[in-house]
Design an enzyme around this catalytic site. Sequence first.
Site, PDB file in Angstrom:
ATOM      1  N   LYS A 153       0.818  -1.216   0.000  1.00 24.48           N
ATOM      2  CA  LYS A 153       0.000   0.000   0.000  1.00 24.48           C
ATOM      3  C   LYS A 153       0.850   1.264   0.000  1.00 24.48           C
ATOM      4  CE  LYS A 153      -4.176  -1.906   2.167  1.00 24.48           C
ATOM      5  NZ  LYS A 153      -3.756  -3.323   2.186  1.00 24.48           N
ATOM      6  N   ILE A 154       1.902   1.295   0.843  1.00 21.85           N
ATOM      7  CA  ILE A 154       2.745   2.489   0.905  1.00 21.85           C
ATOM      8  C   ILE A 154       3.588   2.607  -0.361  1.00 21.85           C
ATOM      9  CG2 ILE A 154       4.618   3.631   2.155  1.00 21.85           C
ATOM     10  CD1 ILE A 154       3.545   2.302   4.710  1.00 21.85           C
ATOM     11  N   SER A 232      10.896   3.189   6.340  1.00 17.93           N
ATOM     12  CA  SER A 232      10.224   1.960   6.751  1.00 17.93           C
ATOM     13  C   SER A 232      10.750   1.454   8.092  1.00 17.93           C
ATOM     14  CB  SER A 232      10.398   0.891   5.663  1.00 17.93           C
ATOM     15  OG  SER A 232       9.637  -0.251   5.965  1.00 17.93           O
ATOM     16  N   ARG A 233      11.856   0.723   8.085  1.00 19.14           N
ATOM     17  CA  ARG A 233      12.476   0.219   9.300  1.00 19.14           C
ATOM     18  C   ARG A 233      13.991   0.368   9.174  1.00 19.14           C
ATOM     19  NH1 ARG A 233       8.319   0.921  11.071  1.00 19.14           N
ATOM     20  NH2 ARG A 233       6.886  -0.461  12.189  1.00 19.14           N
ATOM     21  N   ASP A 257      14.343   8.297   7.801  1.00 13.87           N
ATOM     22  CA  ASP A 257      13.399   8.594   8.879  1.00 13.87           C
ATOM     23  C   ASP A 257      13.503   7.562   9.984  1.00 13.87           C
ATOM     24  OD1 ASP A 257      11.197  10.105  10.026  1.00 13.87           O
ATOM     25  OD2 ASP A 257       9.941   8.381   9.572  1.00 13.87           O
ATOM     26  N   GLU A 262      17.618   2.941  16.804  1.00 13.77           N
ATOM     27  CA  GLU A 262      16.888   4.123  17.261  1.00 13.77           C
ATOM     28  C   GLU A 262      16.230   3.955  18.619  1.00 13.77           C
ATOM     29  OE1 GLU A 262      12.495   4.093  15.341  1.00 13.77           O
ATOM     30  OE2 GLU A 262      14.109   4.185  13.880  1.00 13.77           O
ATOM     31  N   HIS A 294      11.680   9.297  12.875  1.00 13.28           N
ATOM     32  CA  HIS A 294      10.619   8.299  12.709  1.00 13.28           C
ATOM     33  C   HIS A 294       9.251   8.975  12.753  1.00 13.28           C
ATOM     34  CE1 HIS A 294       9.797   3.749  13.269  1.00 13.28           C
ATOM     35  NE2 HIS A 294       8.815   4.322  12.598  1.00 13.28           N
ATOM     36  N   GLN A 295       9.091   9.979  11.898  1.00 15.64           N
ATOM     37  CA  GLN A 295       7.882  10.793  11.911  1.00 15.64           C
ATOM     38  C   GLN A 295       7.046  10.641  10.652  1.00 15.64           C
ATOM     39  OE1 GLN A 295      10.528  14.438  11.864  1.00 15.64           O
ATOM     40  NE2 GLN A 295       8.824  15.265  10.659  1.00 15.64           N
ATOM     41  N   ALA A 296       7.431   9.734   9.762  1.00  7.01           N
ATOM     42  CA  ALA A 296       6.717   9.632   8.485  1.00  7.01           C
ATOM     43  C   ALA A 296       5.233   9.347   8.680  1.00  7.01           C
ATOM     44  CB  ALA A 296       7.353   8.548   7.617  1.00  7.01           C
TER      45      ALA A 296
END
Length: 334
Positions: A153-154, A232-233, A257, A262, A294-296
């Site tokens: 989907k993304i 993503s990760r 991101d 993290e 990590h704000q996406a």
Amino acid sequence: MEILAFGVQSDEKPLIERAFDGHCEVRCLDVFLTEDTAPIAAGHEIVSSSVNAELGPRVLEILAAGGTRMIAQRSTGFNNIDLDAAGRLGMTVARVSYYSPYSVAEFAWTLGMAVNRRVVRAANRTRDFDFRLDGLMGRDMHGRTAGVLGTGKIGEAFTRIAHGFGMRLLGWDVAENPACMELGMKYVPKQQLLAESDLVTLHLPLMPETQHLIDAAALRSMKDDAILVNSSRGGLVDTRALVAELREGRFTGVGLDVYEAEAGLFFVDRSLEAVDDDTLARLVTFPNVLVTSHQAYYTEDAVAQIVDTTVRNVLDYLAGRRSENVLVPALARS
């Protein structure tokens, strides 16, 4: 019944409290769920965790000993949870299997265009009234090649934006997405995608098979002037290998991101502390690298969907219902 929610951001708190209103009481904590904070959950049957919680066997044992029987994770990813341990302890685990893919796809493009057009450097200069153009030259995306690793989907949402830019589209995934193919995407082997793409973006889950998918060999196969985006990760990219390539002067830009180490760093203020992560410290010094926190996913639309789904997961657990969000099956409540 009171739900205990860990790792709640200030913007997120009113959304959570409003969503649970009329269903359950909820107490929001800004601390993350770790071995040190897990004892706080004693007496709470249901705990809600954030993506940066550390839910290994020891943390789960502490939670179970304190009476926790259900974990409602407020994210799609669940690589931070030991599902086998949760099953052995008789705990139900649920996640948010879907939220706005546009939030992440649009932010991935934000990162890509920011490093391409040197936006951060330009903004820093103009704050000092330095309006030179030296070092700010970017490139048109129109006519260039976008390589999308992960076309769910993304990835599909990202592809639609790339199609709007007029880009050639390459994809790689375990299954082809017909919607992406209708936009002109050609599925190719990963090595070919990396070698031919001007912009490479990652939209894959983190699992043993994808850990360090972008390793030293993959990075070396990319164009010297490519752009790499990861929203993503963090574990998808071997950061040490990336730093080594950046030291060689490679890549037009890198937008990250997420970061593989993290946990314990992102979502908190470390500005007055000495950060002992030498890899991250070196990474953020490169002028062609942009690291965000990590704000996406962090839009009103996406967070509202995440919170609403979390509430439904809790209500399903209390009612003994199952849904596609359950990772470890619910047990009958005594």
